[in-house]
Design an enzyme around this catalytic site. Structure first.
Site, PDB file in Angstrom:
ATOM      1  N   CYS A  45       0.839  -1.218   0.000  1.00  0.00           N
ATOM      2  CA  CYS A  45       0.000   0.000   0.000  1.00  0.00           C
ATOM      3  C   CYS A  45       0.861   1.251   0.000  1.00  0.00           C
ATOM      4  O   CYS A  45       0.559   2.233  -0.694  1.00  0.00           O
ATOM      5  CB  CYS A  45      -0.861   0.071   1.252  1.00  0.00           C
ATOM      6  SG  CYS A  45      -2.135  -1.152   1.271  1.00  0.00           S
TER       7      CYS A  45
HETATM    8  C1  BEZ Z   1       0.911  -5.894   1.539  1.00  0.00           C
HETATM    9  O1  BEZ Z   1      -0.215  -5.386   1.491  1.00  0.00           O
HETATM   10  O2  BEZ Z   1       1.931  -5.221   1.669  1.00  0.00           O
HETATM   11  C2  BEZ Z   1       1.023  -7.385   1.401  1.00  0.00           C
HETATM   12  C3  BEZ Z   1      -0.152  -8.134   1.339  1.00  0.00           C
HETATM   13  C4  BEZ Z   1      -0.062  -9.507   1.205  1.00  0.00           C
HETATM   14  C5  BEZ Z   1       1.192 -10.116   1.105  1.00  0.00           C
HETATM   15  C6  BEZ Z   1       2.350  -9.329   1.156  1.00  0.00           C
HETATM   16  C7  BEZ Z   1       2.264  -7.958   1.295  1.00  0.00           C
END
Ligand code: BEZ
Length: 182
Positions: A45
């Site tokens: 994000c």
């Molecule tokens: C993230 O939103 O940064 C993320 C989500 C799932 C796996 C790895 C990272």
């Protein structure tokens, strides 16, 4: 039922960095993009927010406002929570809404894949060329490259409509240069 392309985009009220807004009123004659992040900043994000901020001027050039969704109102309305992926976090869905308030684009990535905002800009360029000029974009099209005359326009009408010329490859595949390219 889940949203589909061409459906009317659900209207909503939201608190945003621009204050309280009603989505339809806020959009006015602009194009809109909706996408959602889980409230606790995840690594992916963070990179997406940074990239979007860097491209703010590119979105503004295309008359596209961007808003936030702090209480998941939009995420729920637009079905961005997929319980089989995660009961709480939104997947990386993204919607483009046209000035006519119809859903023009839906892209859904898994949470672990950051969205490609250059691709989002490219699709908005394509959608706006279709809306303004009745032109479609071929595979891997990039701004400035030739465009396809949509099948609803006859070759005879296309020759009148596109003064830069029409190249007929097949009766159903007609190319013309981008009308508003420098
Ligand atoms: C993230 O939103 O940064 C993320 C989500 C799932 C796996 C790895 C990272």
């Amino acid at each position: 039922m889940a949203l589909r392309l061409g459906d009317t985009a659900p209207d909503f009220k939201a608190t945003t960095t621009e204050g309280e807004i009603n989505f339809y009123e806020y959009l006015g004659d602009s194009w809109g993009i909706l996408f959602s992040h889980p409230a606790d900043y995840t690594p992916v994000c963070t990179t997406e927010l940074g990239r979007t901020a860097l491209l703010k001027e590119e979105f503004a050039k295309r008359n596209v406002p961007i808003i936030a969704d702090e209480n998941k109102t939009v995420a729920n309305l637009y079905d961005m929570i997929h319980p089989n992926a995660s009961a709480t976090a939104t997947v990386r869905s993204l919607f483009v809404i046209g000035p006519d308030k119809l859903v023009k684009l839906m892209i859904t990535y898994p949470a672990s894949t950051g969205r490609n905002f250059h691709e989002v800009l490219r699709v908005i360029d394509s959608l706006q060329l279709t809306a303004k000029h009745s032109l479609a974009t071929p595979a891997n099209w990039q701004p400035g490259e030739d465009l396809i005359v949509v099948p609803a326009v006859s070759t005879e009408d296309a020759i009148k409509k596109f003064p830069k010329g029409v190249k007929v490859i097949k009766p159903y595949l007609r190319y013309t240069p981008q009308p508003d390219a420098q």
